[in-house]
Design a protein around this motif. Sequence first.
Motif, short mmCIF file in Angstrom:
data_model
loop_
_atom_site.label_atom_id
_atom_site.label_comp_id
_atom_site.label_asym_id
_atom_site.label_seq_id
_atom_site.Cartn_x
_atom_site.Cartn_y
_atom_site.Cartn_z
N SER A 1 1.10 -1.34 -0.09
CA SER A 1 -0.13 -0.04 -0.23
C SER A 1 0.87 1.21 -0.24
O SER A 1 0.52 2.40 -0.57
CB SER A 1 -0.96 -0.06 1.25
OG SER A 1 -0.16 0.04 2.58
N THR A 2 2.22 1.13 0.51
CA THR A 2 2.90 2.33 0.49
C THR A 2 4.46 2.07 0.43
O THR A 2 4.82 0.84 -0.01
CB THR A 2 2.64 2.87 2.19
OG1 THR A 2 3.32 4.12 2.35
CG2 THR A 2 3.15 1.96 3.20
N PHE A 3 5.12 3.03 0.20
CA PHE A 3 6.45 3.09 -0.14
C PHE A 3 7.40 4.02 0.82
O PHE A 3 7.10 5.06 1.12
CB PHE A 3 6.69 3.54 -1.76
CG PHE A 3 5.64 2.66 -2.61
CD1 PHE A 3 6.33 1.73 -3.31
CD2 PHE A 3 4.59 3.13 -2.60
CE1 PHE A 3 5.60 0.86 -4.17
CE2 PHE A 3 3.82 2.26 -3.53
CZ PHE A 3 4.21 1.29 -4.13
N GLY B 1 9.31 13.52 1.55
CA GLY B 1 9.02 14.01 0.22
C GLY B 1 10.35 13.48 -0.72
O GLY B 1 10.03 13.64 -1.99
N VAL B 2 10.97 12.84 -0.06
CA VAL B 2 12.16 12.19 -1.14
C VAL B 2 11.76 10.62 -1.27
O VAL B 2 11.77 9.84 -0.19
CB VAL B 2 13.51 12.39 -0.47
CG1 VAL B 2 14.74 11.64 -1.56
CG2 VAL B 2 13.64 13.76 -0.16
N GLY C 1 9.57 7.96 -6.60
CA GLY C 1 8.36 8.02 -7.52
C GLY C 1 6.97 7.29 -7.07
O GLY C 1 5.86 7.61 -7.52
N TYR C 2 7.25 6.77 -6.08
CA TYR C 2 5.86 5.89 -5.23
C TYR C 2 5.78 6.34 -4.02
O TYR C 2 6.59 6.44 -3.22
CB TYR C 2 5.84 4.43 -5.68
CG TYR C 2 5.75 4.04 -7.09
CD1 TYR C 2 4.58 3.96 -7.96
CD2 TYR C 2 7.01 3.70 -7.91
CE1 TYR C 2 4.46 3.77 -9.23
CE2 TYR C 2 6.98 3.62 -9.13
CZ TYR C 2 5.74 3.30 -9.72
OH TYR C 2 5.63 2.89 -11.04
N GLU C 3 4.50 6.90 -3.70
CA GLU C 3 4.30 7.24 -2.21
C GLU C 3 3.17 6.22 -1.51
O GLU C 3 3.29 5.76 -0.58
CB GLU C 3 3.78 8.57 -2.17
CG GLU C 3 4.84 9.74 -2.91
CD GLU C 3 4.10 10.97 -3.05
OE1 GLU C 3 4.05 11.68 -2.10
OE2 GLU C 3 3.91 11.28 -4.42
#
Length: 379
Positions: free
Chosen positions: A29-31, A37-38, A41-43
């Motif tokens: 679900s998350t990265f 913010g760094v 490419g996927y959050e």
Amino acid sequence: MKFNTKTIHGNQHHDPSTGAVMMPIYQTSTFAQSSPGVHQGYEYSRGANPTRSALEGALASIENGTHGFAFGSGLAATDSVMKMLNPGDEIIAMDDLYGGSYRMFTRIYTKYGLNFHFVDMTNSQNVLDKLTSKTKLIWIETPTNPLMKIVDIQAVCDLVKGKDILVAVDNTFASPYLQNPLDLGADIVMHSATKYLGGHSDVVAGAIIVKNEELAEKVHFQLFAGGGILGPQDSYLVLRGIKTLHVRMQRHCENGRKVAEFLSKHPKIGSVFYPGLESHPNHEVAKRQMKDFGGMVSFNFKSGARKDADQFLENLKVFTLAESLGGVESLANHPTTMTHASIPAEKRAETGITDDLVRLSVGIEDIEDLLEDLKQALG
Ligand SMILES: *Cc1c(COP(=O)(O)O)cnc(C)c1O
């Protein structure tokens, strides 16, 4: 790159972290971020997920678009297009439509102030007659479900060229193998990826493809903010399906044509609705617009009797009586009680969806077995 190569390689790359040739199912679900913010490419997977991104790239490639979007179902994809409109806007839609689209338009979106005109777009004059300054969207379906009418996409797009009106095409029945609406002037292509794109009756999914940056941002906003995304497992299944789309479609078309020819010569059959038959009223448009004529065939009985349709459907052995279409296996459907039950009876009668109408999704089995099955079921 030509079409068959695009189904396999279009916008695809090996997994950058391992070199895996097939895009893995990123069941997350998350990265992780290394600093606020760094990230890579996927959050968060509602916004983007690598497996879904791979599918979205493939979708854009095979429809000659710039951006693809994968939704949890075909209707979720359609829903996101409707939500881009505002109360008071008018939509001109095809009169013979997938039942669920009709149900959404009339029972969800009229309540929010959208106004729909359903017209037979096989005659473009009918579209012109309903155009007003409030028209914001034209919703085309071709070939239509279940009557296999063919709309001249380019002719409808030409009518509204230069106006602030979007043209969207439900391209589910044709699949990108047979026609690419964006090349004909449409702004939006929608698919129920549940059907030919997935191709194996094992997933429910939807797609939108566009060719314009500004519109792409609007669709992504609907997907991200509305939340109707496709999960990574299902994205993988559709991506896998797309890789054989061209070989499956060739066989669907071959078998579809033979089934249509067989039915049109059978003494018990009334009308056969298949755009590949010269007797089809829109055959010339279909020949110009589509690469071939697909695997969907509808027909009714000379007797006009519902009981003949029931008996035929009960007798089938290789064809399965079930909703849906576009899978490798042959299916038979009774629109009145199944896919089009959500359309009021008088509206069905108006468009020609009679109680003895049967819709076949011709699969990729051996044609001899399919024809034998139809013969015994009609006997
Ligand atoms: C099935 C279908 C839809 C709806 O798609 P789902 O994936 O079932 O939500 C829309 N349009 C057409 C032409 C279809 O056949």
